[in-house]
Design a protein around this motif. Structure first.
Motif, PDB file in Angstrom:
ATOM      1  N   ASP A 115       1.112  -0.859   0.266  1.00 18.52           N
ATOM      2  CA  ASP A 115       0.132  -0.112  -0.043  1.00 18.52           C
ATOM      3  C   ASP A 115       0.705   1.100   0.179  1.00 18.52           C
ATOM      4  N   PRO A 116       0.694   1.970  -0.972  1.00 24.98           N
ATOM      5  CA  PRO A 116       1.769   3.085  -1.303  1.00 24.98           C
ATOM      6  C   PRO A 116       1.589   4.360   0.211  1.00 24.98           C
ATOM      7  N   ASP A 117       0.322   4.481   0.150  1.00 22.90           N
ATOM      8  CA  ASP A 117      -0.385   5.173   1.601  1.00 22.90           C
ATOM      9  C   ASP A 117       0.197   4.939   3.331  1.00 22.90           C
ATOM     10  N   ARG A 118       0.471   3.803   3.045  1.00 22.29           N
ATOM     11  CA  ARG A 118       0.549   3.091   4.695  1.00 22.29           C
ATOM     12  C   ARG A 118       2.368   3.572   5.379  1.00 22.29           C
ATOM     13  N   PRO A 119       2.358   4.409   5.992  1.00 26.43           N
ATOM     14  CA  PRO A 119       4.233   5.007   6.462  1.00 26.43           C
ATOM     15  C   PRO A 119       4.519   3.101   6.735  1.00 26.43           C
ATOM     16  N   ARG A 120       6.311   3.625   6.350  1.00 29.81           N
ATOM     17  CA  ARG A 120       7.048   2.636   6.110  1.00 29.81           C
ATOM     18  C   ARG A 120       7.210   2.560   7.737  1.00 29.81           C
ATOM     19  N   ARG A 121       7.881   1.301   7.922  1.00 36.64           N
ATOM     20  CA  ARG A 121       8.290   1.005  10.020  1.00 36.64           C
ATOM     21  C   ARG A 121       9.670   1.064   9.887  1.00 36.64           C
ATOM     22  N   ARG A 122       9.831   1.735  10.406  1.00 35.42           N
ATOM     23  CA  ARG A 122      12.003   2.632  10.645  1.00 35.42           C
ATOM     24  C   ARG A 122      12.209   1.129  11.281  1.00 35.42           C
ATOM     25  N   TYR A 123      13.628   0.426  10.552  1.00 32.28           N
ATOM     26  CA  TYR A 123      14.010  -0.944  11.068  1.00 32.28           C
ATOM     27  C   TYR A 123      15.046  -0.310  11.885  1.00 32.28           C
ATOM     28  N   VAL A 124      15.188  -0.369  13.297  1.00 31.11           N
ATOM     29  CA  VAL A 124      16.264   0.112  13.588  1.00 31.11           C
ATOM     30  C   VAL A 124      17.489  -1.356  14.398  1.00 31.11           C
ATOM     31  N   SER A 125      17.754  -1.727  13.409  1.00 26.59           N
ATOM     32  CA  SER A 125      19.085  -2.632  14.013  1.00 26.59           C
ATOM     33  C   SER A 125      19.957  -2.701  15.537  1.00 26.59           C
ATOM     34  N   PRO A 126      19.331  -3.348  15.884  1.00 24.94           N
ATOM     35  CA  PRO A 126      19.951  -3.382  17.741  1.00 24.94           C
ATOM     36  C   PRO A 126      21.387  -3.080  17.180  1.00 24.94           C
ATOM     37  N   LEU A 127      22.155  -3.824  16.393  1.00 26.28           N
ATOM     38  CA  LEU A 127      23.938  -4.412  15.904  1.00 26.28           C
ATOM     39  C   LEU A 127      24.378  -2.842  15.929  1.00 26.28           C
ATOM     40  N   ARG A 128      23.667  -2.258  15.072  1.00 26.30           N
ATOM     41  CA  ARG A 128      24.305  -0.750  14.854  1.00 26.30           C
ATOM     42  C   ARG A 128      23.814   0.632  16.199  1.00 26.30           C
ATOM     43  N   THR A 129      22.769   0.001  16.665  1.00 30.31           N
ATOM     44  CA  THR A 129      22.736   1.088  17.711  1.00 30.31           C
ATOM     45  C   THR A 129      23.952   0.533  18.812  1.00 30.31           C
ATOM     46  N   ALA A 130      24.154  -0.540  18.306  1.00 34.27           N
ATOM     47  CA  ALA A 130      24.866  -1.185  19.799  1.00 34.27           C
ATOM     48  C   ALA A 130      26.478  -0.086  19.326  1.00 34.27           C
ATOM     49  N   ALA A 131      26.754  -0.327  18.017  1.00 30.99           N
ATOM     50  CA  ALA A 131      27.938   0.138  17.824  1.00 30.99           C
ATOM     51  C   ALA A 131      28.252   1.820  18.034  1.00 30.99           C
ATOM     52  N   LEU A 132      26.986   2.208  17.447  1.00 32.02           N
ATOM     53  CA  LEU A 132      27.250   3.859  17.962  1.00 32.02           C
ATOM     54  C   LEU A 132      27.357   3.909  19.615  1.00 32.02           C
ATOM     55  N   GLU A 133      26.319   3.736  20.298  1.00 38.70           N
ATOM     56  CA  GLU A 133      26.475   3.642  21.701  1.00 38.70           C
ATOM     57  C   GLU A 133      28.365   3.379  21.844  1.00 38.70           C
ATOM     58  N   ALA A 134      28.974   2.385  21.647  1.00 43.20           N
ATOM     59  CA  ALA A 134      29.784   1.899  21.960  1.00 43.20           C
ATOM     60  C   ALA A 134      30.911   3.034  21.626  1.00 43.20           C
ATOM     61  N   THR A 135      31.010   3.921  20.058  1.00 46.09           N
ATOM     62  CA  THR A 135      31.793   4.773  19.781  1.00 46.09           C
ATOM     63  C   THR A 135      31.218   6.027  20.256  1.00 46.09           C
ATOM     64  N   HIS A 136      29.778   6.080  20.761  1.00 42.24           N
ATOM     65  CA  HIS A 136      29.710   7.997  21.146  1.00 42.24           C
ATOM     66  C   HIS A 136      31.073   6.843  22.855  1.00 42.24           C
ATOM     67  N   GLY A 137      30.715   6.071  23.643  1.00 36.71           N
ATOM     68  CA  GLY A 137      31.122   5.933  24.731  1.00 36.71           C
ATOM     69  C   GLY A 137      32.712   6.142  24.338  1.00 36.71           C
ATOM     70  N   ARG A 138      33.559   5.801  23.943  1.00 30.42           N
ATOM     71  CA  ARG A 138      35.137   5.583  23.278  1.00 30.42           C
ATOM     72  C   ARG A 138      35.234   7.897  23.468  1.00 30.42           C
ATOM     73  N   ILE A 139      34.171   8.133  23.099  1.00 36.55           N
ATOM     74  CA  ILE A 139      34.718   9.576  22.485  1.00 36.55           C
ATOM     75  C   ILE A 139      34.291   9.839  23.473  1.00 36.55           C
ATOM     76  N   ILE A 140      33.451  10.355  24.829  1.00 33.18           N
ATOM     77  CA  ILE A 140      33.120  10.376  25.549  1.00 33.18           C
ATOM     78  C   ILE A 140      34.442  10.292  26.421  1.00 33.18           C
ATOM     79  N   ALA A 141      34.834   9.278  26.612  1.00 35.24           N
ATOM     80  CA  ALA A 141      36.411   8.592  27.190  1.00 35.24           C
ATOM     81  C   ALA A 141      37.137   9.637  26.919  1.00 35.24           C
ATOM     82  N   SER A 142      37.285   9.440  25.598  1.00 35.03           N
ATOM     83  CA  SER A 142      38.529   9.947  25.220  1.00 35.03           C
ATOM     84  C   SER A 142      38.592  11.676  25.732  1.00 35.03           C
TER      85      SER A 142
END
Length: 215
Positions: free
Chosen positions: A3-30
């Motif tokens: 259905d072209p009018d149905r809003p698309r669900r945004r897929y959130v990858s747990p692995l990508r989220t974890a990688a982003l959090e790890a990078t952010h943590g490394r930035i804060i630690a530095s």
């Protein structure tokens, strides 16, 4: 059929989220390490990026220089949120519920540990407050919260029957603020060479003589 009018669900990858959090943590630690050793003005986003092994644009995604300092201070001091009064935080609610002498012993031990972990970042934040409006706002919020915590501490001491004399609450809270300040810890421990145990014992005596029994 799609259905072209149905809003698309945004897929959130747990692995990508974890990688982003790890990078952010490394930035804060530095950032924490550089702010601690170099201070605020001498620390650059480029230096943080190099220490964290990321690009400067990636550091910018984690926040401004002032934001990185404030978050590093939060993490090092154990504060749950800069804008949240310290007496509303779970650690202090649990501490204030303890029997009186046990609560005071736990408080001075917490204070020594707090300053040991965050002292240099506090001085970096104080430096930043004179240079950056964002840091100024955070510094003022934290100092106001600390002042309110001292007033709450005096009220707690009154409830426990610890106060003697007729000194105003404001005077007692001001004394508590000075006793518990980073500057006092810096003077006695880092400059004068006291151990944490000596410092904690001094804080406990100072509360008795400069806050609870303030003439």
């Amino acid at each position: 059929m799609n259905d072209p009018d149905r809003p698309r669900r945004r897929y959130v990858s747990p692995l990508r989220t974890a990688a982003l959090e790890a990078t952010h943590g490394r930035i804060i630690a530095s950032a924490r390490e550089l702010f601690t050793t170099l201070g605020y003005q001498a620390t650059t986003l480029a230096a943080i990026a190099e220490a964290a092994g990321v690009s400067v644009p990636r550091v910018n995604l984690s926040g401004t220089k002032a934001h990185l300092l404030v978050e590093a201070y939060q993490r090092s001091s154990g504060n749950e949120a800069v804008a949240r009064p310290i007496t509303d935080q779970s650690t202090f609610q649990q501490l204030m519920a303890l029997p009186t002498e046990e609560a005071l012993a736990a408080y001075v031990a917490w204070l020594a540990d707090h300053h040991a972990r965050s002292l240099r970042l506090w001085f970096a934040l104080r430096e930043a407050a004179a240079l950056d409006p964002e840091a100024t706002a955070a510094y003022e919020t934290i100092t106001t919260s600390d002042e309110q915590a001292c007033v709450a501490g005096v009220a707690w001491a009154a409830e426990r029957g610890l106060l003697r004399g007729d000194a105003p609450i404001e005077d007692r809270a001001c004394s508590w603020y000075v006793v518990s300040s980073a500057e006092a810890y810096d003077r006695y421990v880092l400059r004068h060479g006291w151990t944490h145990e000596q410092y904690a014992a001094w804080v406990r005596r100072a509360l008795d003589h400069l806050v609870f029994d303030l003439a």
